[in-house]
Write an enzyme that holds these catalytic residues in place. Structure first.
Site, short mmCIF file in Angstrom:
data_model
loop_
_atom_site.label_atom_id
_atom_site.label_comp_id
_atom_site.label_asym_id
_atom_site.label_seq_id
_atom_site.Cartn_x
_atom_site.Cartn_y
_atom_site.Cartn_z
N HIS A 60 0.77 -1.03 0.01
CA HIS A 60 -0.17 0.03 -0.08
C HIS A 60 0.74 1.14 -0.04
CE1 HIS A 60 0.96 -0.02 4.42
NE2 HIS A 60 0.54 1.11 4.67
N HIS A 62 0.83 5.82 1.12
CA HIS A 62 0.00 6.97 1.46
C HIS A 62 0.68 8.04 0.71
CE1 HIS A 62 -1.78 4.63 4.71
NE2 HIS A 62 -0.66 4.24 5.08
N TYR A 152 11.64 4.48 0.25
CA TYR A 152 10.76 4.84 -0.63
C TYR A 152 9.71 5.73 -0.08
CZ TYR A 152 12.74 0.47 -2.35
OH TYR A 152 13.68 -0.38 -2.77
#
Length: 187
Positions: A60, A62, A152
């Site tokens: 996932h 954000h 990342y």
């Protein structure tokens, strides 16, 4: 069928969460990370937005985006990013054994969860809380012990700009460091 209500605000700033289908760890793969970047850059060419913060985890991510004045349609951007990414990686990550009648009917893949989650940033405090949350997320999920160890993330860019100290978000710190800084979009 669900009727989702989105908070479309012209020129708004939003926090998003986007998750892979069945939480597949797609973003361990360099090709997947590169393909996501390509899909984002291509989408920004026709539908500009500013990426304020981002963290990419294996299943996932954000982010915080700000749209231009007069623009409110973040949904078209997510649709394009997700579909472009899916086309780029389908041969590597599509799972035929996970296809359902509904997925076939709606021409979906097994790459993404169907929707995304968005939150309209209300004020500067809300912005800072989500900004810190994004950067601390790899520690929260146990991928690293210190924020600076996760590659990342936009955290490293903000350290270079002086918004975060390099050692912010270590294993003993709270994710909300209490430090407040003015970011360009919130002036």
């Amino acid at each position: 069928m669900s009727n989702y209500r989105r908070a479309y605000i012209s020129g708004g700033t939003y926090f998003f969460t986007v998750v892979t289908y069945r939480r597949q760890h797609l973003f361990h793969d360099e090709m997947a990370r590169h393909s996501l970047n390509r899909a984002i850059v291509k989408t920004q060419q026709n539908y500009p937005f500013t990426i304020e913060a981002w963290v990419l985890l294996p299943e996932h991510f954000h982010c915080i985006w700000t749209l231009s004045d007069g623009d409110y349609d973040f949904s078209i951007r997510w649709n394009l990013i997700k579909s472009r990414f899916s086309k780029l990686v389908k041969s590597s990550f599509h799972r035929a054994d996970w296809m359902t009648e509904s997925k076939q009917k709606h021409r979906e893949t097994t790459i993404w969860q169907k929707r995304f989650w968005e939150h309209k940033i209300r004020d500067e405090e809300d912005y800072h809380n989500h900004f810190d949350y994004i950067h601390y997320n790899p520690v929260k999920h146990g991928w690293v012990k210190k924020v600076k160890e996760w590659p990342y993330s936009t955290f490293h860019n903000y350290v270079k700009k002086g918004f975060y100290p390099a050692d912010w978000g270590g294993e003993t710190e709270s994710w909300n460091c209490g430090q407040r800084f003015i970011l360009p979009t919130m002036l």
